[in-house]
Scaffold this motif. Sequence first.
Motif, short mmCIF file in Angstrom:
data_model
loop_
_atom_site.label_atom_id
_atom_site.label_comp_id
_atom_site.label_asym_id
_atom_site.label_seq_id
_atom_site.Cartn_x
_atom_site.Cartn_y
_atom_site.Cartn_z
N THR A 42 0.84 -1.20 0.00
CA THR A 42 0.00 0.00 0.00
C THR A 42 0.87 1.26 0.00
O THR A 42 1.89 1.32 0.71
CB THR A 42 -0.91 0.02 1.24
OG1 THR A 42 -1.65 -1.20 1.27
CG2 THR A 42 -1.89 1.18 1.20
N LEU A 47 3.82 2.15 -10.71
CA LEU A 47 2.60 2.85 -11.10
C LEU A 47 2.95 4.14 -11.82
O LEU A 47 3.96 4.78 -11.49
CB LEU A 47 1.75 3.16 -9.86
CG LEU A 47 1.27 1.96 -9.02
CD1 LEU A 47 0.62 2.46 -7.73
CD2 LEU A 47 0.29 1.11 -9.81
N PRO A 50 1.40 7.32 -8.97
CA PRO A 50 0.96 6.76 -7.68
C PRO A 50 0.40 7.83 -6.75
O PRO A 50 0.87 8.97 -6.73
CB PRO A 50 2.25 6.16 -7.11
CG PRO A 50 3.36 6.91 -7.79
CD PRO A 50 2.85 7.26 -9.17
N LYS A 51 -0.64 7.45 -6.01
CA LYS A 51 -1.27 8.33 -5.03
C LYS A 51 -1.38 7.58 -3.70
O LYS A 51 -1.35 6.35 -3.66
CB LYS A 51 -2.68 8.76 -5.49
CG LYS A 51 -2.69 9.53 -6.81
CD LYS A 51 -4.08 10.08 -7.12
CE LYS A 51 -5.09 8.97 -7.37
NZ LYS A 51 -4.79 8.16 -8.55
N ASP A 87 -3.09 3.95 -3.00
CA ASP A 87 -3.01 2.98 -4.10
C ASP A 87 -2.34 1.70 -3.61
O ASP A 87 -1.57 1.70 -2.64
CB ASP A 87 -2.20 3.56 -5.26
CG ASP A 87 -2.99 4.63 -6.02
OD1 ASP A 87 -4.21 4.74 -5.75
OD2 ASP A 87 -2.40 5.34 -6.86
#
Length: 545
Positions: free
Chosen positions: A69, A92, A95-96, A99
């Motif tokens: 995570t 990714l 990414p945030k 996510d």
Amino acid sequence: MAITSANQLELLQTAEAVAREKMIDPILVIEAMEESLARAAKSRYGADLDIRVSIDRKTGRARFTRVRTVVEDDLVENEKAELTVAQAKPYLDEPKIGDTIVDEIPPVELGRIAAQSAKQVILQKVREAERDRQYEEFRDRAGTIINGVVKREEYGNIIVDVGRGEGVLRRNEKIGREAYRNGDRIRCYIKDVRREARGPQIFLSRTAPEFMAELFKMEVPEIYDGIIEIKAVARDPGSRAKIGVISYDSSIDPVGACVGMRGSRVQAVVNELQGEKIDIIPWNEDPATFLVNALQPAEVTKVVIDEDANRIEVVVPDEQLSLAIGRRGQNVRLASQLTGLDIDILTEEEESKRRQAEFEERTRLFMDTLDLDEFFAQLLVAEGFTSLEEVAYVDLDELLTIDGVDDGTAGELQARARDYLEEQNKKALQKARDLGVEDALVEFDGLTPQMLVALAEDGVKTLEDFATCADWELAGGWTTVDGARVKDTGLLEAFNVSLEEAQNMVMTARVKLGWVSIEELEAQAAAESAGGDDDDADDDEEAEG
């Protein structure tokens, strides 16, 4: 044991078999398998990893994945299951926070220990699901009768097999000296169902009043259809019971319907309750009428109800006293339970003596305080006068109705009564001041000098003291302690101050002191009134339903 294609379908078949046997949802079994496999994988790859397993509901294929995570830079606690935004960029595009990165990992081979651990996890989950199912099933059946088979006895308690669970019939919930052997069939009332760590606990009863009500519902179709309603039940289990019934169809006699042809219906209930004698009584919304019915077979000549104390006084003929009380007080006790009132039983002779004593006491009061002869004092008492206040402030015309009393005599009577009361008030006021009562309390509306003395003798000497009193402390009341009603004597109870009057006086004192405002009291009263209207509306809806 590796999870290969050969035993993938076996997982689904096992889940189906377990679910059928335990009568639970197959999905719950599969979820338990997924959790057990995930634990086994963690023991192989590392406990810090977030490993999840999903089993395909059609093919049975188990897919093992590692989940990481994305969290904020300063919140990384487990580097094997969490990573920062910068660390996630190779995996990714943008990414945030929040996510997840999911990577599939090779299935694990379950060794003997891992397989045993997985089995324990599955069994535990299945047991929990089974307990939840049992709880939900029996919770909905609480308040009904259930048939079971006696399984065993533990310390006087009977363990009953009730199908997909076990119920407990405690020693104090059995009728009299009932004795059961293994395999005996038994009918019980489900009194309570509780969710506990060891599983749902089903508590059974054969002594509950509701058990008798449910038995009558089974035997009397009119009760089941709602034409006749059981309003109250009181039992001395195994010995005697009283049941109050009412019919909503004027053409149907509620007592006759419950008794049945040649007593067949009531006899069926009596047989189930080990010969318990049952008095079926027509219910009446008038407490006095209902009580007269409830005390059958005794005859009642007079009933006096004290609604504030929730007590009722019953006068019976001298020869009916033992019948009204019953063996060991059974009849009056059951009548009290049925009506919800505390009952005092007097014979006609006892009541006559008491009335004579009251007559003599009031006669002596008027003789001593008004300087009257015995005959004239008796005239006043016979006309219904009970206190000096009544004589002093009653309308003059009421005194003129007494034989031999003219305007002059009536005026003289009232003058003497008022003079005596004023003298007593002066003495009481002086005593109150000597006890330390402050002027603010002396000048408070609604409190007589005698009341001030009673308050002062209990330590209430200021307006602040008075404002902290509860209404029941002033007016008195009743409390229930261990099932028995206990009298709370009020400081002003001897002056016939009602609970409502006490509440109004206390609130007025608090307003005077500035503790609350009139606007706040009005808003509170409006809110309570609105709440009461809502309750009435709910009751109406339930009645319509």
